[in-house]
Structure formats: C-alpha cells, structure tokens
Motif scaffolding. Structure first.
Motif, PDB file in Angstrom:
ATOM      1  N   ILE A   1       0.838  -1.204   0.000  1.00  0.00           N
ATOM      2  CA  ILE A   1       0.000   0.000   0.000  1.00  0.00           C
ATOM      3  C   ILE A   1       0.873   1.254   0.000  1.00  0.00           C
ATOM      4  N   PRO A   2       0.883   2.029  -1.081  1.00  0.00           N
ATOM      5  CA  PRO A   2       1.523   3.350  -1.032  1.00  0.00           C
ATOM      6  C   PRO A   2       0.600   4.320  -0.281  1.00  0.00           C
ATOM      7  N   VAL A   3       1.169   5.135   0.611  1.00  0.00           N
ATOM      8  CA  VAL A   3       0.345   6.071   1.377  1.00  0.00           C
ATOM      9  C   VAL A   3       0.996   7.449   1.417  1.00  0.00           C
ATOM     10  N   TYR A   4       0.137   8.442   1.587  1.00  0.00           N
ATOM     11  CA  TYR A   4       0.596   9.823   1.781  1.00  0.00           C
ATOM     12  C   TYR A   4      -0.343  10.481   2.783  1.00  0.00           C
ATOM     13  N   ARG A   5       0.208  10.951   3.890  1.00  0.00           N
ATOM     14  CA  ARG A   5      -0.575  11.551   4.973  1.00  0.00           C
ATOM     15  C   ARG A   5      -1.737  10.648   5.398  1.00  0.00           C
ATOM     16  N   PRO A   6      -1.477   9.391   5.733  1.00  0.00           N
ATOM     17  CA  PRO A   6      -2.562   8.491   6.128  1.00  0.00           C
ATOM     18  C   PRO A   6      -3.209   8.936   7.430  1.00  0.00           C
ATOM     19  N   GLY A   7      -4.534   8.816   7.484  1.00  0.00           N
ATOM     20  CA  GLY A   7      -5.280   9.222   8.674  1.00  0.00           C
ATOM     21  C   GLY A   7      -6.084   8.079   9.265  1.00  0.00           C
ATOM     22  N   LYS A   8      -7.204   8.411   9.929  1.00  0.00           N
ATOM     23  CA  LYS A   8      -8.020   7.405  10.618  1.00  0.00           C
ATOM     24  C   LYS A   8      -8.508   6.319   9.666  1.00  0.00           C
ATOM     25  N   GLU A   9      -8.827   6.720   8.436  1.00  0.00           N
ATOM     26  CA  GLU A   9      -9.336   5.751   7.455  1.00  0.00           C
ATOM     27  C   GLU A   9      -8.317   4.647   7.188  1.00  0.00           C
ATOM     28  N   PHE A  10      -7.040   5.021   7.170  1.00  0.00           N
ATOM     29  CA  PHE A  10      -6.006   4.018   6.935  1.00  0.00           C
ATOM     30  C   PHE A  10      -5.933   3.046   8.115  1.00  0.00           C
ATOM     31  N   GLY A  11      -6.161   3.542   9.315  1.00  0.00           N
ATOM     32  CA  GLY A  11      -6.221   2.670  10.481  1.00  0.00           C
ATOM     33  C   GLY A  11      -7.331   1.645  10.353  1.00  0.00           C
ATOM     34  N   ILE A  12      -8.484   2.065   9.804  1.00  0.00           N
ATOM     35  CA  ILE A  12      -9.597   1.136   9.572  1.00  0.00           C
ATOM     36  C   ILE A  12      -9.185   0.068   8.566  1.00  0.00           C
ATOM     37  N   LEU A  13      -8.506   0.500   7.485  1.00  0.00           N
ATOM     38  CA  LEU A  13      -8.031  -0.455   6.482  1.00  0.00           C
ATOM     39  C   LEU A  13      -7.107  -1.490   7.106  1.00  0.00           C
ATOM     40  N   LEU A  14      -6.156  -1.053   7.939  1.00  0.00           N
ATOM     41  CA  LEU A  14      -5.223  -1.989   8.568  1.00  0.00           C
ATOM     42  C   LEU A  14      -5.954  -2.978   9.468  1.00  0.00           C
ATOM     43  N   ARG A  15      -6.925  -2.483  10.234  1.00  0.00           N
ATOM     44  CA  ARG A  15      -7.660  -3.370  11.141  1.00  0.00           C
ATOM     45  C   ARG A  15      -8.449  -4.422  10.348  1.00  0.00           C
ATOM     46  N   ARG A  16      -9.026  -4.013   9.236  1.00  0.00           N
ATOM     47  CA  ARG A  16      -9.809  -4.967   8.435  1.00  0.00           C
ATOM     48  C   ARG A  16      -8.894  -5.967   7.717  1.00  0.00           C
ATOM     49  N   LEU A  17      -7.711  -5.535   7.325  1.00  0.00           N
ATOM     50  CA  LEU A  17      -6.757  -6.473   6.735  1.00  0.00           C
ATOM     51  C   LEU A  17      -6.286  -7.490   7.774  1.00  0.00           C
ATOM     52  N   ALA A  18      -6.060  -7.020   8.996  1.00  0.00           N
ATOM     53  CA  ALA A  18      -5.598  -7.910  10.067  1.00  0.00           C
ATOM     54  C   ALA A  18      -6.634  -8.979  10.391  1.00  0.00           C
TER      55      ALA A  18
END
Length: 308
Positions: A10-27
């Motif tokens: 995953i390339p990211v730039y200025r990741p915020g709360k939404e990216f945290g949701i993505l990580l939790r769902r991937l986990a």
C-alpha cells in the motif's frame, strides 16, 4: 487456500483514521497471514503507533519527489518475497473478511491467470452519477479477459485497478512489472503486458472494497489529463485500442439512467463533467505539443514533470 505467500502493498501519503480502519480490516482477513508493506511518502506524516498495533507492517519511507505511481510500486514489489502481490490504495476499505481470499482465488484456481482485481462499491455519501459509474465499471458478474477479447471489450480488456488488485509473481515478472516511471495507469500497463504474454486478467466481483470519489469538474480534468499522458507515453499498448468509444458509451448510459429515474435535471451536470474529462484527456494525449507551463497547470502530478 493453499500455502502460497501473499503480501499486501500500500503506497500512502498523509494516512489518517481511514487508513487505520483499512489496517484493522486487513488484520482480520480469513485468508491472509503475510506482510503489509507500506510505502509511506514523507516520514513526518507517519503514525508509528500503527507499527506497534500491527506486527505484520513493514514500512519504507520516501520523499515526495521520489514517489512515482509505477516506480514506487515496483520498488515495493522488490521488497516482497510473496508469491502473490496484492496492491491497494490507502482509501480502499475491505467490505468483509473474505476480500483477500476472494481476490486471489482466480489466480490460485484459474489457468494462467496473471492478475485479478476487486469490485469497487460506492461509499456512503457517494454522488448519484459516481454511484452509477461504479456499477458500470464494476458489475456484479465476474469475468476473465484474454488477448482474444479485444474485439469484445476493447480497451477494457486491459482494465485493472490498483485500488485493489492481485498479481501472480511469475506473471508479473514475465510482463516486466510496473514501469519505472508512470504518471498514471501503471496497473493497466502491467495488465496489458500480461495479456500480451498469454495470461488472463480476472475481475473478481466477489472481492469487494468500498471506494469512490465525488470529484469536481476541475479534478476530473486534471485526472484525465494524466490518463491521456499515460496513454500517449505507451503507444505500444494504447494505440490499437481507443478509450473514446468507451467513454461515450458511459455518457450515454448515464444519460439514460438519469432519464429513467426522473433525474433529467442532472443532465447538464453530466455534460459539464464529461466535457471536463474529455478536454483533459485530449490535452494529455497531445501533451508533447504543449508548453511546460501549461502542462504543469493541467497535471494532477507536478512532481512527475520535474525530471521531464
């Protein structure tokens, strides 16, 4: 699910709360135990707490001027020893716990499938026309596209989206991977090269992510300028298949959809948005004849032109 190693990139730039949701769902995915390789642009914007919360994370930092749509993903692929590489964007949210399993199944079960891409569902608050465009580009039926399908699908034969897509390592390497430099469309370029090597590209409709944008006319112009540039820079792929016909078909379908649902008053907005897309696309296709100052005003990626 067999024992082939799967990594998510995953390339990211200025990741915020939404990216945290993505990580939790991937986990929480049922069929995924590989690494999550993050290519983070500008270290100062990174939240180090995520590395403590998600041990699967492997983070690589780069400067903004180093980022490239093709080159950064290519570099990330080299960091992975996975047999299957799943590429996502930071704003794609898995719809359920079976995303990864459903996405890679065509590669695991199919014959010579080089890549598969997910269905994109509209997010909450998605505008009406964007919602219909999601339905148009990402229908409910899965399919596999091969070289012989160009007369049927046209440019959509090569369609693939790195919003959420999986690539079989061997096919990816045989196709040359993503281009070293790409302003846009690195996914379609790679998919087209796979198809030309004899592989199929699968659309996995049961692999679903929430992803949509309510772009303004100005944003559509910039985005489609870069789309046109990417096609002009790769005539070996795009010269033989036209995008204009598919774009016109979408406009006609959208217009019929609005009329059928009593939304005729939205047609002027559709025409304006379509005009912005087409103008940007045509200018991008002919960028070689434009002065530098105009290119920089039209592009969505000014960093790309610094080396140009």
């Amino acid at each position: 699910m067999n024992d082939r190693r799967i990594d998510v990139i995953i390339p990211v730039y200025r990741p915020g709360k939404e990216f945290g949701i993505l990580l939790r769902r991937l986990a929480r995915q049922r069929n995924f135990s590989g690494r999550i390789i993050v290519m983070n642009t500008e270290e100062k914007f990174w939240n180090r707490q995520w590395e403590e919360e998600f041990p699967l994370l492997q983070v690589h930092h780069l400067r903004k001027e180093e980022f490239d749509h093709g080159g950064t993903r290519r570099k990330a692929a080299a960091f992975s020893d996975g047999d299957i590489l799943v590429f996502m964007t930071q704003d794609a949210i898995p719809a359920d716990r079976d995303l990864i399993g459903n996405l890679v199944r065509p590669i695991l079960d199919g014959e010579d499938i080089g890549a598969s891409y997910a269905r994109q569902l509209p997010r909450e608050g998605c505008a009406l026309l964007e919602r219909y465009t999601r339905m148009f580009n990402y229908p409910s039926e899965s399919c596999v596209k091969r070289a012989g399908d160009v007369p049927v699908y046209g440019i959509k034969t090569y369609f693939c989206s790195n919003v959420c897509a999986a690539y079989e390592r061997k096919a990816y390497e045989e196709a040359g991977g993503f281009p070293e430099r790409a302003i846009f469309n690195e996914d379609m370029i790679c998919a087209a090269n796979m198809i030309r090597k004899g592989y199929g590209v699968a659309y996995a409709a049961d692999a679903r992510v929430f992803h949509s944008h309510n772009y303004s006319g100005r944003q559509q112009f910039h985005r489609n300028f870069d789309l046109g540039v990417s096609q002009a820079e790769h005539p070996e792929i795009f010269q033989a298949v036209s995008s204009e016909g598919e774009g016109l078909r979408l406009v006609r379908k959208c217009m019929k959809y609005l009329l059928r649902n009593g939304q005729a008053y939205r047609i002027p907005g559709l025409i304006f948005q379509s005009g912005c897309k087409y103008t940007g696309y045509i200018l991008g296709k002919h960028f070689a004849g434009l002065p530098d100052f105009l290119i920089r005003k039209c592009t969505m990626n000014p960093e790309y032109w610094k080396e140009k």
